[in-house]
Design a protein around this motif. Structure first.
Motif, short mmCIF file in Angstrom:
data_model
loop_
_atom_site.label_atom_id
_atom_site.label_comp_id
_atom_site.label_asym_id
_atom_site.label_seq_id
_atom_site.Cartn_x
_atom_site.Cartn_y
_atom_site.Cartn_z
N UNK A 452 -6.38 -6.93 71.20
CA UNK A 452 -6.95 -7.67 70.06
C UNK A 452 -5.91 -8.46 69.29
N UNK A 453 -4.63 -8.12 69.46
CA UNK A 453 -3.57 -8.83 68.75
C UNK A 453 -2.79 -7.90 67.85
N UNK A 454 -1.46 -7.98 67.96
CA UNK A 454 -0.60 -7.07 67.20
C UNK A 454 -0.67 -7.34 65.70
N UNK A 455 -0.73 -8.61 65.31
CA UNK A 455 -0.74 -8.93 63.89
C UNK A 455 -2.00 -8.42 63.22
N UNK A 456 -3.14 -8.60 63.85
CA UNK A 456 -4.40 -8.11 63.26
C UNK A 456 -4.36 -6.59 63.10
N UNK A 467 -11.10 2.74 64.40
CA UNK A 467 -11.71 2.16 65.60
C UNK A 467 -11.36 3.00 66.83
N UNK A 468 -10.10 3.43 66.92
CA UNK A 468 -9.69 4.29 68.04
C UNK A 468 -10.49 5.59 68.05
N UNK A 469 -10.70 6.16 66.85
CA UNK A 469 -11.47 7.40 66.76
C UNK A 469 -12.93 7.19 67.15
N UNK A 470 -13.50 6.05 66.73
CA UNK A 470 -14.89 5.75 67.08
C UNK A 470 -15.07 5.61 68.59
N UNK A 471 -14.00 5.22 69.28
CA UNK A 471 -14.02 5.11 70.75
C UNK A 471 -13.61 6.42 71.42
N UNK A 472 -13.36 7.44 70.62
CA UNK A 472 -12.96 8.73 71.19
C UNK A 472 -11.63 8.67 71.91
N UNK A 473 -10.80 7.65 71.61
CA UNK A 473 -9.49 7.46 72.25
C UNK A 473 -9.63 7.29 73.76
N UNK A 474 -10.82 6.98 74.25
CA UNK A 474 -11.06 6.79 75.68
C UNK A 474 -10.61 5.39 76.08
N UNK A 475 -9.67 5.26 77.03
CA UNK A 475 -9.13 3.93 77.36
C UNK A 475 -10.18 2.89 77.70
N UNK A 476 -11.20 3.25 78.48
CA UNK A 476 -12.23 2.27 78.83
C UNK A 476 -12.95 1.77 77.58
N UNK A 477 -13.35 2.70 76.70
CA UNK A 477 -14.04 2.31 75.47
C UNK A 477 -13.12 1.48 74.57
N UNK A 478 -11.86 1.87 74.48
CA UNK A 478 -10.90 1.12 73.66
C UNK A 478 -10.75 -0.31 74.17
N UNK A 479 -10.66 -0.46 75.49
CA UNK A 479 -10.51 -1.78 76.06
C UNK A 479 -11.71 -2.67 75.78
N UNK A 480 -12.92 -2.10 75.87
CA UNK A 480 -14.12 -2.88 75.62
C UNK A 480 -14.22 -3.27 74.14
N UNK A 481 -13.99 -2.28 73.26
CA UNK A 481 -14.08 -2.57 71.82
C UNK A 481 -13.04 -3.60 71.41
N UNK A 482 -11.81 -3.46 71.90
CA UNK A 482 -10.76 -4.41 71.55
C UNK A 482 -11.03 -5.78 72.18
N UNK A 483 -11.61 -5.79 73.37
CA UNK A 483 -11.95 -7.06 74.02
C UNK A 483 -13.01 -7.82 73.24
N UNK A 484 -14.01 -7.11 72.74
CA UNK A 484 -15.04 -7.77 71.94
C UNK A 484 -14.45 -8.27 70.62
N UNK A 485 -13.51 -7.53 70.10
CA UNK A 485 -12.85 -7.96 68.86
C UNK A 485 -12.02 -9.22 69.11
N UNK A 486 -11.35 -9.29 70.29
CA UNK A 486 -10.53 -10.46 70.61
C UNK A 486 -11.39 -11.72 70.71
N UNK A 487 -12.67 -11.56 71.10
CA UNK A 487 -13.56 -12.72 71.20
C UNK A 487 -13.99 -13.24 69.83
N UNK A 488 -13.74 -12.44 68.78
CA UNK A 488 -14.17 -12.81 67.42
C UNK A 488 -12.96 -12.85 66.51
N UNK A 489 -12.17 -13.90 66.59
CA UNK A 489 -10.90 -13.93 65.84
C UNK A 489 -11.06 -13.89 64.33
N UNK A 490 -12.23 -14.23 63.80
CA UNK A 490 -12.42 -14.26 62.35
C UNK A 490 -12.97 -12.93 61.80
N UNK A 491 -13.26 -12.00 62.67
CA UNK A 491 -13.80 -10.70 62.22
C UNK A 491 -12.64 -9.75 61.97
#
Length: 648
Positions: A452-456, A467-491
């Motif tokens: 999602x970006x180091x600065x954010x 956010x990591x806790x909401x994903x249960x620290x599961x790498x697959x879930x973290x990757x999806x959540x962070x990927x969706x966040x990367x698509x929304x730079x203003x969020x």
């Protein structure tokens, strides 16, 4: 007490009395334990060894009964330290104070190799001969079963390698004539084992029997070409040239001997099939260090096997591929890779299909791929012999799918990933096992930052941790959540985390619309669908329990089953990494898996059954609360029981 498995199974007391075992089931159980002496063999593995593919429903209980009978028989036969111990999820043979001929054999071989390294060939030969003299026949001769046969392979290979080492030393000592009869018998028994043939040809040559040496080479070359389409190895080819230069080839009606014209040595392609390493890979320092131990130059002189296992979405493939790229230079003859499809929407690859792909990658024409698994595996091992190749077997279904794909000689390494524990590879094939869990908090946040970006992430450290806790620290879930966040730079991370945490359907929020196969739900589905119906039912009901930790007794009440039967199903769920052990008779369900289990309960379990399960658990907890403690405390009031105790 002495246990013998290098031949028919035998048990002897120290004063020379034979201890008779009772029936084939008990013998197969004891044989499996002795093949793994000193290590724990889970009950589920013993069930497979005793009954094969179709065990009865009562098999776990019968295993415990067999263990009790065997323990009492051994204790009655001889006083001394206990032999058969209950240890966690299974049983183990404690060799301390007792003798197991397989362990004695391995020790003597190790001593012989040490003497060889110190330049004492005569003493080494004596130690090798002492070790080989322990063998009375095939391992556990007379006992059937695929698991026992697989477990015997490693011992048989160690025996043949020790024999080769011993005969090399005999040649060094000039004992060529003496070893010809022994080598002739070994080549007859193992006609495609290149090392024995080379030793026989050299012994015949040094004994002045050049004609016989040429004949032995010719028989081997013809058979190798006819059956495997290969030529003899470089050492044997050089030896053959020496024989031809000696001019001792026998005349046949005044003509040269009928030998085939030499063909050029087959040059194998150097496969480089590793998938690209992930640029977003983070952490896993301890796990990478453990895998580094697989290529320790001081390790055993056999093909290494590593197993990376863990639940869906824990990043097994990412770890294996990342490590494989780190060590690829240690395997100059190439790297093979195959997704075995053990947990996928399509059926898994069969061993024959996988072997055919590897053989083609190693330069074998499609029409020359043998027609059976055994023949293909033999050709595959021959092509890898004396080479250093890394074989990455991803997403394995079970041990039986993997075994034909394992290299057969030292220098090469197989790394296997799979959701199933693949215990058979550890118990019978000497694999080192690494269990992968979710990421620690700091590494989970770092993964979010990578995507999602180091600065954010630095701007909102608390939201990133949530956010990591909401994903249960599961790498697959973290990757999806962070990927969706990367698509929304203003969020902001806080907004994204609140949306995920408050989502009525968190699993739907953890998927990428354009890539449905990457959804967390799909990954869980593949593990769930592989379960037996009884395990599926218990898993669904666990989603109805409050909290994410449950005891065996509480799970038994929830499912309406006996605790012993429930314990077996819980062990099965833990082996499939849908549960994590959390203490004696306690199990923990990952937050996202609990969401998935509740979802499956709503979809597949009738409302009346769900209500009955909740009521059983509620009544049981209430009864436990009302029951006075075992150590009375008069100063504390006790509740008067208001409900009857549940049956469980």
């Amino acid at each position: 007490m002495e246990f013998k498995i290098l031949g028919p199974l035998e048990v002897w007391t120290d004063d020379g009395r034979r201890v008779r075992t009772e029936g084939a089931k008990q013998e197969r159980m004891l044989g499996t334990l002795l093949l793994n002496a000193g290590t724990v063999v889970p009950v589920a593995r013993l069930v497979d060894a005793v009954w094969g593919d179709e065990p009865p429903a009562t098999a776990p209980r019968q295993i415990r009964n067999l263990a009790g009978l065997l323990r009492r028989k051994l204790a009655a036969a001889q006083d001394g330290p206990p032999v058969l111990l209950t240890d966690g999820p299974g049983y183990r043979i404690a060799p301390n104070g007792h003798q197991v001929d397989a362990l004695t054999f391995a020790h003597r071989v190790s001593v012989a190799r040490g003497l060889t390294e110190r330049g004492e060939p005569a003493a080494a030969v004596e130690e090798f001969r002492s070790a080989l003299g322990l063998w009375r026949g095939p391992v556990l001769d007379g006992l059937s079963g695929s698991l026992l046969a697989a477990g015997a392979v490693a011992l048989e290979e160690l025996r043949l390698t020790a024999w080769e080492n011993c005969l090399d030393l005999e040649a060094e000592l000039g004992r060529h004539r003496q070893t010809v009869p022994e080598l002739t018998a070994l080549v007859a028994e193992h006609p495609l084992r290149d090392r024995f043939v080379t030793q026989l040809v050299r012994a015949l040559q040094r004994a002045g029997r050049q004609a016989d040496a040429l004949a032995a080479h010719r028989r081997f070359a013809h058979r190798l070409a006819d059956e495997l389409g290969l030529d003899p190895g470089p050492e044997l080819q050089l030896l053959h040239q020496e024989l031809l230069k000696d001019g001792a080839a026998p005349a046949q009606n005044g003509t040269a001997p009928a030998t085939r014209p030499p063909r050029p040595r087959q040059h194998l392609p150097r496969p480089a099939q590793l998938p690209p390493a992930l640029a977003t890979f983070v952490g896993r320092t301890a796990e990478l260090s453990a895998l580094d131990g697989l290529v320790d130059p001081a390790g055993p002189a056999a093909a290494g096997i590593g197993v990376v296992t863990g639940g869906a979405g824990t990043g097994k493939t990412a770890l294996a591929v990342h490590w494989a790229h780190r060590v690829r230079e240690r395997f100059p003859d190439g790297q093979l890779h195959l997704n075995l499809g053990g947990y996928a929407l399509d059926p898994p690859l069969t061993p024959y299909e996988a072997l055919a792909r590897f053989l083609r990658a190693l330069g074998t024409d499609l029409e020359r791929v043998p027609g059976t698994v055994d023949e293909s595996a033999a050709l595959y091992r021959s092509l890898l012999a004396d080479r250093r190749v890394l074989v990455l077997l991803d997403n394995a279904h079970n041990a039986e799918q993997v075994r034909p794909l394992l290299p057969g000689s030292a220098g090469s390494l197989a790394l296997v990933t799979g959701r199933d524990g693949l215990t058979g590879l550890t118990a019978c094939d000497g694999a080192r096992r690494l269990v992968l869990d979710v990421l620690p908090r700091t590494e989970a946040v770092e993964l979010i930052a990578r995507i999602a970006g180091a600065e954010r992430t630095r701007a909102e450290p608390r939201a990133a941790a949530e956010l990591a806790a909401a994903c249960g620290h599961l790498p697959l879930a973290l990757g999806i959540a962070a990927g969706r966040l990367a698509e929304r730079p203003h969020r902001t991370l806080g907004e994204h985390t609140a949306e995920l945490r408050d989502a009525e359907d968190r699993l739907t929020a953890l998927q990428i619309d354009s890539d449905a196969a990457s959804a967390v739900r799909v990954a869980f589905d593949l593990s769930y669908r592989a379960l037996q119906p009884t395990a599926q039912r218990l898993f669904r009901l666990l989603g109805l329990a409050p909290g994410n930790c449950i005891s065996t007794d509480a799970a038994a009440v929830l499912s309406g089953s006996a605790p012993a039967a429930t314990r077996t199903v819980l062990e099965h769920l833990a082996a499939a990494h849908l549960l994590n052990p959390a203490g004696p008779d306690r199990y923990r369900l990952h937050d996202l898996l609990r969401c998935y289990a509740a979802e499956r309960a709503t979809a597949e379990t009738r409302p009346t059954e769900r209500a009955a399960a909740r009521e059983r658990l509620r009544s049981w907890h209430l009864h436990r609360t009302e029951t006075p403690p075992r150590s009375p405390a008069p100063q504390l009031p006790h509740l008067a029981p208001t409900t009857a105790a549940p049956d469980a």
